[in-house]
Design a protein around this motif. Sequence first.
Motif, PDB file in Angstrom:
ATOM      1  N   LYS A   1       0.861  -1.182   0.000  1.00 19.80           N
ATOM      2  CA  LYS A   1       0.000   0.000   0.000  1.00 19.80           C
ATOM      3  C   LYS A   1       0.892   1.226   0.000  1.00 19.80           C
ATOM      4  N   ALA A   2       0.344   2.330  -0.470  1.00 20.20           N
ATOM      5  CA  ALA A   2       1.052   3.611  -0.422  1.00 20.20           C
ATOM      6  C   ALA A   2       0.147   4.602   0.305  1.00 20.20           C
ATOM      7  N   LEU A   3       0.625   5.117   1.443  1.00 14.68           N
ATOM      8  CA  LEU A   3      -0.149   6.035   2.278  1.00 14.68           C
ATOM      9  C   LEU A   3       0.624   7.329   2.493  1.00 14.68           C
ATOM     10  N   ILE A   4      -0.123   8.385   2.749  1.00 13.39           N
ATOM     11  CA  ILE A   4       0.488   9.637   3.200  1.00 13.39           C
ATOM     12  C   ILE A   4      -0.220  10.039   4.481  1.00 13.39           C
ATOM     13  N   TYR A   5       0.565  10.371   5.500  1.00 13.37           N
ATOM     14  CA  TYR A   5       0.023  10.937   6.736  1.00 13.37           C
ATOM     15  C   TYR A   5       0.286  12.438   6.664  1.00 13.37           C
ATOM     16  N   PHE A   6      -0.790  13.212   6.605  1.00 16.68           N
ATOM     17  CA  PHE A   6      -0.706  14.666   6.524  1.00 16.68           C
ATOM     18  C   PHE A   6      -0.987  15.282   7.885  1.00 16.68           C
ATOM     19  N   TYR A   7      -0.239  16.320   8.236  1.00 17.61           N
ATOM     20  CA  TYR A   7      -0.636  17.178   9.353  1.00 17.61           C
ATOM     21  C   TYR A   7      -1.022  18.509   8.723  1.00 17.61           C
ATOM     22  N   CYS A   8      -2.258  18.950   8.975  1.00 19.89           N
ATOM     23  CA  CYS A   8      -2.768  20.191   8.392  1.00 19.89           C
ATOM     24  C   CYS A   8      -2.722  21.296   9.436  1.00 19.89           C
ATOM     25  N   GLU A   9      -1.929  22.329   9.159  1.00 22.85           N
ATOM     26  CA  GLU A   9      -1.792  23.462  10.089  1.00 22.85           C
ATOM     27  C   GLU A   9      -3.125  24.170  10.332  1.00 22.85           C
ATOM     28  N   LYS A  10      -3.904  24.315   9.281  1.00 20.76           N
ATOM     29  CA  LYS A  10      -5.149  25.076   9.384  1.00 20.76           C
ATOM     30  C   LYS A  10      -6.141  24.422  10.348  1.00 20.76           C
ATOM     31  N   THR A  11      -6.284  23.108  10.266  1.00 18.25           N
ATOM     32  CA  THR A  11      -7.238  22.401  11.133  1.00 18.25           C
ATOM     33  C   THR A  11      -6.581  21.880  12.405  1.00 18.25           C
ATOM     34  N   ARG A  12      -5.235  21.842  12.415  1.00 19.36           N
ATOM     35  CA  ARG A  12      -4.441  21.288  13.510  1.00 19.36           C
ATOM     36  C   ARG A  12      -4.805  19.826  13.778  1.00 19.36           C
ATOM     37  N   GLU A  13      -5.003  19.106  12.664  1.00 23.26           N
ATOM     38  CA  GLU A  13      -5.328  17.684  12.727  1.00 23.26           C
ATOM     39  C   GLU A  13      -4.478  16.926  11.711  1.00 23.26           C
ATOM     40  N   ALA A  14      -4.320  15.627  11.969  1.00 21.68           N
ATOM     41  CA  ALA A  14      -3.569  14.752  11.064  1.00 21.68           C
ATOM     42  C   ALA A  14      -4.546  13.817  10.352  1.00 21.68           C
ATOM     43  N   TYR A  15      -4.222  13.505   9.103  1.00 21.46           N
ATOM     44  CA  TYR A  15      -5.112  12.696   8.278  1.00 21.46           C
ATOM     45  C   TYR A  15      -4.331  11.621   7.538  1.00 21.46           C
TER      46      TYR A  15
END
Length: 163
Positions: A104-118
């Motif tokens: 599988k290929a995944l990306i874990y994002f941290y979004c500054e605007k929402t202050r959440e990780a996805y």
Amino acid sequence: MEFRKDIAYGEQFEDFVYKFLTTHADFAEWSVQRAQDILGEGEYREDDRKYPDFLVRKDDIAVFIDAKRKKGYGKETYITVDMTFVESYMYHKEKMELSGQRSKALIYFYCEKTREAYRVDLETTPFELKYFDNKYNKDGEATRVYYVRDLEEIQELSKFNSP
């Protein structure tokens, strides 16, 4: 100077993800390697393609994970990833599958605007293809746009305290 700050913040999130992968119960039986463990210190490319930050393995399953810190844009918050990264990650995924491992290929994002990780699965997460002309993309280069509303939050990674 802004670019160097962005790189430093991205590296902090990468370290946070590494700690998560090596200490979280869900990954207790998995082997976690950083790109540098596989390619050598200071190396980030294999076959002239960016290698994801982590390779996580268990039995015959390999998961490529990249950690990205993003600002987040728009009224309906979205984050972006340019196609050169997507193509590189999918190349390594397919290469692994040719060697007999499911992957599988995944990306874990941290979004500054929402202050959440996805979490984004490059094969199944919905996205829009857009074309931006900015300092990161070549003119006319395609970019995947992921809307936060469509993403799976990773609460443990949302605890990341970005400066």
